[in-house]
Design a protein around this motif. Structure first.
Motif, PDB file in Angstrom:
ATOM      1  N   SER A   1      24.304 -21.695 -18.110  1.00  0.00           N
ATOM      2  CA  SER A   1      23.768 -20.896 -18.795  1.00  0.00           C
ATOM      3  C   SER A   1      21.806 -20.833 -18.668  1.00  0.00           C
ATOM      4  O   SER A   1      21.588 -22.227 -18.292  1.00  0.00           O
TER       5      SER A   1
ATOM      6  N   ASP B   1      20.283 -19.663 -21.318  1.00  0.00           N
ATOM      7  CA  ASP B   1      19.816 -18.776 -22.574  1.00  0.00           C
ATOM      8  C   ASP B   1      19.602 -20.300 -23.459  1.00  0.00           C
ATOM      9  O   ASP B   1      20.597 -20.728 -24.002  1.00  0.00           O
TER      10      ASP B   1
ATOM     11  N   GLU C   1      21.514 -20.442 -26.758  1.00  0.00           N
ATOM     12  CA  GLU C   1      22.941 -20.746 -26.755  1.00  0.00           C
ATOM     13  C   GLU C   1      23.027 -22.462 -26.080  1.00  0.00           C
ATOM     14  O   GLU C   1      23.914 -22.876 -26.746  1.00  0.00           O
TER      15      GLU C   1
ATOM     16  N   CYS D   1      24.525 -26.001 -28.544  1.00  0.00           N
ATOM     17  CA  CYS D   1      25.511 -27.158 -28.034  1.00  0.00           C
ATOM     18  C   CYS D   1      24.933 -28.359 -27.594  1.00  0.00           C
ATOM     19  O   CYS D   1      25.483 -29.109 -27.796  1.00  0.00           O
TER      20      CYS D   1
ATOM     21  N   ARG E   1      36.787 -19.248 -17.313  1.00  0.00           N
ATOM     22  CA  ARG E   1      36.744 -18.535 -18.455  1.00  0.00           C
ATOM     23  C   ARG E   1      37.640 -18.691 -19.759  1.00  0.00           C
ATOM     24  O   ARG E   1      37.673 -17.992 -20.394  1.00  0.00           O
TER      25      ARG E   1
ATOM     26  N   PRO F   1      30.682 -21.788 -19.616  1.00  0.00           N
ATOM     27  CA  PRO F   1      29.852 -20.872 -20.564  1.00  0.00           C
ATOM     28  C   PRO F   1      29.985 -21.596 -21.644  1.00  0.00           C
ATOM     29  O   PRO F   1      30.808 -22.144 -22.226  1.00  0.00           O
ATOM     30  N   PRO F   2      28.604 -21.518 -22.626  1.00  0.00           N
ATOM     31  CA  PRO F   2      28.425 -22.375 -23.831  1.00  0.00           C
ATOM     32  C   PRO F   2      29.257 -21.993 -24.682  1.00  0.00           C
ATOM     33  O   PRO F   2      29.953 -22.588 -25.822  1.00  0.00           O
ATOM     34  N   ARG F   3      30.000 -20.543 -24.821  1.00  0.00           N
ATOM     35  CA  ARG F   3      30.839 -19.903 -25.650  1.00  0.00           C
ATOM     36  C   ARG F   3      32.249 -20.585 -25.780  1.00  0.00           C
ATOM     37  O   ARG F   3      32.771 -20.737 -26.896  1.00  0.00           O
ATOM     38  N   LEU F   4      32.318 -21.332 -24.554  1.00  0.00           N
ATOM     39  CA  LEU F   4      33.744 -21.982 -24.537  1.00  0.00           C
ATOM     40  C   LEU F   4      33.725 -23.429 -25.223  1.00  0.00           C
ATOM     41  O   LEU F   4      34.767 -23.932 -25.592  1.00  0.00           O
TER      42      LEU F   4
ATOM     43  N   GLU G   1      35.688 -24.242 -28.525  1.00  0.00           N
ATOM     44  CA  GLU G   1      36.996 -24.153 -28.240  1.00  0.00           C
ATOM     45  C   GLU G   1      37.471 -25.699 -28.071  1.00  0.00           C
ATOM     46  O   GLU G   1      38.607 -26.035 -28.179  1.00  0.00           O
TER      47      GLU G   1
END
Ligand code: E4P
Length: 222
Positions: free
Chosen positions: A11, A13, A16, A20, A175, A194-197, A200
């Motif tokens: 990333s 960004d 984000e 993390c 992903r 990606p940081p969104r993962l 999880e």
């Protein structure tokens, strides 16, 4: 996290990334021109972004050259490297004919290199024979094109291991948690997500539920 595996966040960004970092399971941050564009980071702002990632606890940051010819790539790489201490910045170079030329020179001068956009086993093998730090295949994009991406990454991994080089596959375009776990099972040396993962992987609902129970019981203790 063992020393044998490097987890990166993919990333540019800062918002984000700040959500993390720092975290001990994260080794570093990978960027590329597409991620910079998406995050609205200019060429001039790139060094500051990378320094901010280091200040946030990233142990290594990766930034990509923005030229297509070997000399242009080397010029870009030296401009980037001038701002960083030894080993802090890994130069990403597409695994093209010219990229291999530029990367070989950087590697010979002791700079860590990631060959990126690796789509074929021979590219991963070349990266290893040139002593690259990393070779980055794009799992999701391989699968988008109808290829069995995991099988191809497994093939790359066996070729890289056979060279005896310290090169790690740094698998990108990851992903899902399932893809991440499948890559761990293959024994790849690095993954960028990606940081969104990350939540999880870090925040298992059953663990959080168990913790809530323990905390409630702790409160109720005499
Ligand atoms: C790699 O350098 C790319 O940033 C990334 O992994 C691509 O991921 P995507 O294919 O999910 O866009």
């Amino acid at each position: 996290m063992t020393a044998d595996f490097h987890l990166y966040l993919d990333s540019a960004d800062l918002g984000e990334l700040r959500a993390c970092l720092p975290h001990p399971v994260v080794h570093g941050v990978t960027t590329n021109p597409t991620l910079l564009r998406r995050a609205g980071v200019s060429r001039r702002e790139l060094p500051a972004l990378l320094h901010e990632c280091l200040a946030l606890g990233a142990r290594q940051v990766q930034a990509q050259v923005q030229a297509a010819d070997a000399q242009g790539m080397l010029d870009d790489a030296h401009r980037l490297l001038a701002d960083f201490g030894p080993g802090q910045l890994v130069v990403k170079i597409p695994a093209t004919r010219e990229g291999l030329r530029a990367g070989a020179q950087l590697g010979a001068a002791g700079h860590p290199v990631t060959y990126t956009a690796v789509y074929a086993p021979e590219q991963a093998h070349f990266a290893a024979t040139l002593g690259a730090a990393y070779a980055a295949p794009y799992l999701g994009r391989l699968e988008d094109s109808g290829i069995d991406g995991l099988a191809l990454v497994a093939h790359m991994q066996s070729l890289v291991v056979r060279t005896g080089a310290p090169t790690r596959l740094l698998v990108a375009s990851v992903r899902s948690r399932e893809a991440y776990l499948a890559l761990l099972a293959l024994g790849v040396g690095a993954v960028t997500i990606p940081p969104r993962l990350l939540p999880e992987l870090l925040d298992h609902p059953a663990t959080l539920e168990a913790e809530r129970g323990f905390l409630a019981d702790a409160q109720a203790l005499a």
